[in-house]
Design a protein around this motif. Structure first.
Motif, PDB file in Angstrom:
ATOM      1  N   ASN A  48     -15.658  25.562  -2.334  1.00  0.00           N
ATOM      2  CA  ASN A  48     -16.774  26.454  -2.047  1.00  0.00           C
ATOM      3  C   ASN A  48     -17.947  26.227  -2.987  1.00  0.00           C
ATOM      4  O   ASN A  48     -19.105  26.375  -2.612  1.00  0.00           O
ATOM      5  N   THR A  49     -17.630  25.902  -4.240  1.00  0.00           N
ATOM      6  CA  THR A  49     -18.706  25.750  -5.228  1.00  0.00           C
ATOM      7  C   THR A  49     -19.285  24.342  -5.242  1.00  0.00           C
ATOM      8  O   THR A  49     -20.251  24.088  -5.947  1.00  0.00           O
ATOM      9  N   ASN A  50     -18.682  23.387  -4.520  1.00  0.00           N
ATOM     10  CA  ASN A  50     -19.176  22.011  -4.516  1.00  0.00           C
ATOM     11  C   ASN A  50     -19.409  21.549  -3.083  1.00  0.00           C
ATOM     12  O   ASN A  50     -18.676  20.725  -2.555  1.00  0.00           O
ATOM     13  N   GLU A  51     -20.414  22.104  -2.451  1.00  0.00           N
ATOM     14  CA  GLU A  51     -20.696  21.806  -1.056  1.00  0.00           C
ATOM     15  C   GLU A  51     -21.104  20.348  -0.846  1.00  0.00           C
ATOM     16  O   GLU A  51     -20.925  19.798   0.227  1.00  0.00           O
ATOM     17  N   PHE A  52     -21.659  19.729  -1.913  1.00  0.00           N
ATOM     18  CA  PHE A  52     -22.147  18.354  -1.743  1.00  0.00           C
ATOM     19  C   PHE A  52     -21.006  17.365  -1.496  1.00  0.00           C
ATOM     20  O   PHE A  52     -21.221  16.246  -1.062  1.00  0.00           O
ATOM     21  N   TYR A  53     -19.759  17.775  -1.762  1.00  0.00           N
ATOM     22  CA  TYR A  53     -18.620  16.897  -1.481  1.00  0.00           C
ATOM     23  C   TYR A  53     -18.547  16.533  -0.004  1.00  0.00           C
ATOM     24  O   TYR A  53     -18.048  15.490   0.385  1.00  0.00           O
ATOM     25  N   LYS A  54     -19.047  17.443   0.841  1.00  0.00           N
ATOM     26  CA  LYS A  54     -18.992  17.208   2.278  1.00  0.00           C
ATOM     27  C   LYS A  54     -19.854  16.020   2.702  1.00  0.00           C
ATOM     28  O   LYS A  54     -19.667  15.461   3.785  1.00  0.00           O
ATOM     29  N   THR A  55     -20.817  15.638   1.860  1.00  0.00           N
ATOM     30  CA  THR A  55     -21.751  14.564   2.228  1.00  0.00           C
ATOM     31  C   THR A  55     -21.277  13.185   1.789  1.00  0.00           C
ATOM     32  O   THR A  55     -21.952  12.192   2.034  1.00  0.00           O
ATOM     33  N   ILE A  56     -20.142  13.108   1.084  1.00  0.00           N
ATOM     34  CA  ILE A  56     -19.646  11.800   0.648  1.00  0.00           C
ATOM     35  C   ILE A  56     -19.275  10.974   1.881  1.00  0.00           C
ATOM     36  O   ILE A  56     -18.476  11.413   2.711  1.00  0.00           O
ATOM     37  N   PRO A  57     -19.858   9.782   2.030  1.00  0.00           N
ATOM     38  CA  PRO A  57     -19.567   8.982   3.229  1.00  0.00           C
ATOM     39  C   PRO A  57     -18.166   8.390   3.193  1.00  0.00           C
ATOM     40  O   PRO A  57     -17.582   8.202   2.126  1.00  0.00           O
ATOM     41  N   ARG A  58     -17.670   8.096   4.347  1.00  0.00           N
ATOM     42  CA  ARG A  58     -16.368   7.450   4.441  1.00  0.00           C
ATOM     43  C   ARG A  58     -16.523   5.984   4.046  1.00  0.00           C
ATOM     44  O   ARG A  58     -17.408   5.288   4.535  1.00  0.00           O
ATOM     45  N   PHE A  59     -15.693   5.532   3.122  1.00  0.00           N
ATOM     46  CA  PHE A  59     -15.830   4.174   2.616  1.00  0.00           C
ATOM     47  C   PHE A  59     -14.620   3.291   2.923  1.00  0.00           C
ATOM     48  O   PHE A  59     -14.602   2.115   2.577  1.00  0.00           O
ATOM     49  N   TYR A  60     -13.617   3.825   3.564  1.00  0.00           N
ATOM     50  CA  TYR A  60     -12.444   3.008   3.890  1.00  0.00           C
ATOM     51  C   TYR A  60     -12.081   3.214   5.356  1.00  0.00           C
ATOM     52  O   TYR A  60     -11.970   4.358   5.827  1.00  0.00           O
ATOM     53  N   TYR A  61     -11.934   2.128   6.047  1.00  0.00           N
ATOM     54  CA  TYR A  61     -11.515   2.173   7.444  1.00  0.00           C
ATOM     55  C   TYR A  61     -10.272   1.300   7.601  1.00  0.00           C
ATOM     56  O   TYR A  61     -10.303   0.104   7.265  1.00  0.00           O
ATOM     57  N   ARG A  62      -9.229   1.871   8.032  1.00  0.00           N
ATOM     58  CA  ARG A  62      -7.968   1.139   8.180  1.00  0.00           C
ATOM     59  C   ARG A  62      -8.098   0.082   9.274  1.00  0.00           C
ATOM     60  O   ARG A  62      -8.660   0.331  10.339  1.00  0.00           O
ATOM     61  N   LEU A  63      -7.569  -1.120   8.978  1.00  0.00           N
ATOM     62  CA  LEU A  63      -7.584  -2.178   9.983  1.00  0.00           C
ATOM     63  C   LEU A  63      -6.576  -1.852  11.076  1.00  0.00           C
ATOM     64  O   LEU A  63      -5.494  -1.321  10.788  1.00  0.00           O
ATOM     65  N   PRO A  64      -6.906  -2.115  12.329  1.00  0.00           N
ATOM     66  CA  PRO A  64      -5.956  -1.821  13.406  1.00  0.00           C
ATOM     67  C   PRO A  64      -4.685  -2.652  13.284  1.00  0.00           C
ATOM     68  O   PRO A  64      -4.734  -3.822  12.883  1.00  0.00           O
ATOM     69  N   ALA A  65      -3.561  -2.030  13.600  1.00  0.00           N
ATOM     70  CA  ALA A  65      -2.278  -2.738  13.563  1.00  0.00           C
ATOM     71  C   ALA A  65      -2.182  -3.699  14.749  1.00  0.00           C
ATOM     72  O   ALA A  65      -2.984  -3.634  15.686  1.00  0.00           O
ATOM     73  N   GLU A  66      -1.184  -4.587  14.699  1.00  0.00           N
ATOM     74  CA  GLU A  66      -1.036  -5.599  15.748  1.00  0.00           C
ATOM     75  C   GLU A  66      -0.798  -4.986  17.125  1.00  0.00           C
ATOM     76  O   GLU A  66      -1.218  -5.539  18.132  1.00  0.00           O
ATOM     77  N   ASP A  67      -0.118  -3.841  17.160  1.00  0.00           N
ATOM     78  CA  ASP A  67       0.187  -3.228  18.449  1.00  0.00           C
ATOM     79  C   ASP A  67      -0.949  -2.337  18.968  1.00  0.00           C
ATOM     80  O   ASP A  67      -0.890  -1.826  20.087  1.00  0.00           O
ATOM     81  N   GLU A  68      -1.997  -2.139  18.162  1.00  0.00           N
ATOM     82  CA  GLU A  68      -3.148  -1.330  18.578  1.00  0.00           C
ATOM     83  C   GLU A  68      -4.185  -2.239  19.250  1.00  0.00           C
ATOM     84  O   GLU A  68      -5.238  -2.546  18.697  1.00  0.00           O
ATOM     85  N   VAL A  69      -3.860  -2.660  20.439  1.00  0.00           N
ATOM     86  CA  VAL A  69      -4.665  -3.665  21.142  1.00  0.00           C
ATOM     87  C   VAL A  69      -6.081  -3.182  21.400  1.00  0.00           C
ATOM     88  O   VAL A  69      -7.055  -3.924  21.187  1.00  0.00           O
ATOM     89  N   LEU A  70      -6.227  -1.936  21.825  1.00  0.00           N
ATOM     90  CA  LEU A  70      -7.546  -1.404  22.161  1.00  0.00           C
ATOM     91  C   LEU A  70      -8.452  -1.377  20.927  1.00  0.00           C
ATOM     92  O   LEU A  70      -9.628  -1.762  20.993  1.00  0.00           O
ATOM     93  N   LEU A  71      -7.900  -0.914  19.808  1.00  0.00           N
ATOM     94  CA  LEU A  71      -8.681  -0.867  18.572  1.00  0.00           C
ATOM     95  C   LEU A  71      -9.070  -2.275  18.111  1.00  0.00           C
ATOM     96  O   LEU A  71     -10.177  -2.498  17.604  1.00  0.00           O
ATOM     97  N   GLN A  72      -8.164  -3.220  18.275  1.00  0.00           N
ATOM     98  CA  GLN A  72      -8.473  -4.597  17.894  1.00  0.00           C
ATOM     99  C   GLN A  72      -9.610  -5.157  18.756  1.00  0.00           C
ATOM    100  O   GLN A  72     -10.519  -5.816  18.243  1.00  0.00           O
ATOM    101  N   LYS A  73      -9.548  -4.896  20.062  1.00  0.00           N
ATOM    102  CA  LYS A  73     -10.607  -5.366  20.963  1.00  0.00           C
ATOM    103  C   LYS A  73     -11.948  -4.726  20.613  1.00  0.00           C
ATOM    104  O   LYS A  73     -12.993  -5.382  20.622  1.00  0.00           O
ATOM    105  N   LEU A  74     -11.913  -3.423  20.284  1.00  0.00           N
ATOM    106  CA  LEU A  74     -13.137  -2.717  19.903  1.00  0.00           C
ATOM    107  C   LEU A  74     -13.729  -3.326  18.641  1.00  0.00           C
ATOM    108  O   LEU A  74     -14.949  -3.543  18.545  1.00  0.00           O
ATOM    109  N   ARG A  75     -12.868  -3.650  17.680  1.00  0.00           N
ATOM    110  CA  ARG A  75     -13.326  -4.265  16.427  1.00  0.00           C
ATOM    111  C   ARG A  75     -13.937  -5.636  16.685  1.00  0.00           C
ATOM    112  O   ARG A  75     -14.995  -5.977  16.148  1.00  0.00           O
ATOM    113  N   GLU A  76     -13.284  -6.435  17.513  1.00  0.00           N
ATOM    114  CA  GLU A  76     -13.793  -7.772  17.830  1.00  0.00           C
ATOM    115  C   GLU A  76     -15.157  -7.698  18.521  1.00  0.00           C
ATOM    116  O   GLU A  76     -16.076  -8.450  18.183  1.00  0.00           O
ATOM    117  N   GLU A  77     -15.285  -6.786  19.477  1.00  0.00           N
ATOM    118  CA  GLU A  77     -16.539  -6.663  20.210  1.00  0.00           C
ATOM    119  C   GLU A  77     -17.668  -6.183  19.310  1.00  0.00           C
ATOM    120  O   GLU A  77     -18.801  -6.671  19.392  1.00  0.00           O
TER     121      GLU A  77
END
Length: 453
Positions: A48-77
């Motif tokens: 509650n006292t540190n509202e600016f924490y909400k503005t920290i951008p996301r800096f890590y995106y997990r790579l899609p696993a081998e079985d996540e075909v749709l996510l892999q295609k989206l990443r490639e495109e």
């Protein structure tokens, strides 16, 4: 009050009669409940006292696993779209011609010989007219970088244009290599680089004479140089930035020149004559025609004067199949011996010389290898040289930090690593070193005879 202090006091409170009947597990559960309660309250207050924490951008995106075909295609495109956008931001041939025309139109007299110059004022004018794609090149930093000793404070138009061309080429090549980066992590695996070079072959006129049946061996030969020098830890991948920073890609693309001289082809590892030479040597060594080299077959490499002790170490440390060496391992061996001044080659040979795996060479290691040189000298009817003399010469050449140990870095820093390693592994190399003064005198006499004629 701080939640840690509350918890500490609660735990320090003497147990009541009822608490004494509680088991140890129940007490631990109660302790955990209290901890969770007070920690949650504390965390909620901080949120509650540190509202600016909400503005920290996301800096890590997990790579899609081998079985996540749709996510892999989206990443490639998405990567393909990104690279296409970057490609459109580059100057094309028409825009480069227009830039040259503007630079030539705004040159600042007088010329230096035949070289046109431009001052900073005209430089900025060209930048305004050249368009948004050229804006990055028309900065004070770029001008200052190309400013040398001109008394009028100008830069060479040709040097600036070559700078722009080089930058555009680097970006184009970076995008081209990134298309083969399957993982999208900024590096190429061996298979990625093989695909890149295989598809590059038809665009290199100097390789027109290669038969398609030889393509796989050519690609293996070319790729091996990149990985031998740029992947010293043998991770199986190379940063695209490292590929662009080294000169190997320049050497490879030099084969686009249809009028490349014979001398240049012979010194270029990637040329057809060089690849055929290396592969031809491999076939000539392979006496039993099984596609692999045994220690006995490899012993005939070069002048056939390498010691058995060194060859034993090669087969102990390098990847072999049933005690025999394949073409890829042979390429590493050739690259190391043909480039002994290079740190990567010295690292390869140093590992073989470091028989105790201590990270340094001591008197025992040197004697172990030089003893084999002495034995070969006896076989060839030569008087063996004293090890003490050779040992003193080696330490004098290298000047290691520790007077009793020679590290890999000592060898590299001394600029004598090629000489030291040659003395220890090759009789012919040692003989050349031992008779260097007589050979120089002989060369001088031959030169004098030629001058007299």
């Amino acid at each position: 009050m701080d939640w840690k202090e509350i918890l500490r006091r609660r735990l320090a409170t003497p147990s009541t009669g009822t608490n004494k009947k509680k088991s140890e597990q129940e007490l631990k559960d109660e302790e955990m409940d209290l901890f969770t309660k007070y920690y949650s309250e504390w965390k909620g207050d901080r949120k509650n006292t540190n509202e600016f924490y909400k503005t920290i951008p996301r800096f890590y995106y997990r790579l899609p696993a081998e079985d996540e075909v749709l996510l892999q295609k989206l990443r490639e495109e998405s990567r393909a779209v990104f690279l296409q956008r970057k490609s459109r931001e580059l100057l094309d041939n028409e825009e480069l011609q227009n830039l040259w025309f503007l630079l030539d139109k705004h040159q600042t007299p007088p010329m230096i010989g035949e070289e046109a110059m431009i001052n900073y004022e005209n430089f900025l004018k060209v930048g305004e007219k050249a368009g948004p794609k050229c804006k990055q090149f028309f900065t004070a930093k770029v001008f200052a970088k190309l400013l040398h000793t001109d008394s009028y404070g100008r830069i060479s138009i040709m040097q600036f244009f070559n700078y722009v061309m080089r930058k555009v080429w680097l970006h184009q090549t970076r995008i081209g290599l990134s298309l083969y980066d399957v993982a999208g992590q900024g590096y190429l695996r061996e298979s990625d680089l093989e695909n890149y070079i295989l598809e590059l072959i038809p665009t290199l006129p100097q390789l027109d004479g290669l038969e398609k049946s030889f393509y796989s061996f050519y690609v293996c030969t070319a790729v091996r140089k990149f990985f031998f020098f740029l992947d010293p830890l043998r991770t199986g991948k190379i940063k695209i930035q490292d590929i662009l920073a080294c000169s190997f890609l320049d050497d490879l693309l030099e084969l686009r020149d249809e009028e490349l001289s014979k001398e240049s082809q012979e010194t270029n590892w990637f040329s057809a004559p060089s690849a055929l030479r290396v592969y031809g040597q491999y076939l000539n060594l392979d006496k039993d025609h099984n596609g692999m080299l045994s220690k006995e077959e490899l012993s005939r490499y070069g002048t056939a004067t390498m010691t058995n002790v060194f060859l034993d170490r090669v087969f102990q440390e390098c990847l072999t199949y049933d005690g025999e060496m394949d073409y890829k391992t042979y390429l590493d061996f050739v690259l190391a011996l043909e480039n002994r001044k290079e740190p990567a080659a010295l690292q390869y040979i140093f590992k073989l010389l470091d028989i105790e795996n201590k990270g340094y060479l001591n008197v025992f290691s040197l004697n172990y290898f030089f003893r084999a040189i002495q034995e070969l000298m006896k076989i060839h009817g030569q008087d063996p040289v004293s090890f003490q003399d050779v040992k003193d010469e080696i330490f004098d050449m290298v000047k290691p930090k520790d007077p009793l140990k020679i590290s890999l870095q000592d060898l590299i820093n001394s600029n004598q690593g090629d000489t030291v390693t040659t003395i220890l592994i090759d009789l012919n190399g040692f003989w050349t070193y031992e008779n260097r003064e007589a050979l120089v005198a002989n060369d001088n006499e031959n030169s004098a005879d030629l001058d007299d004629t």
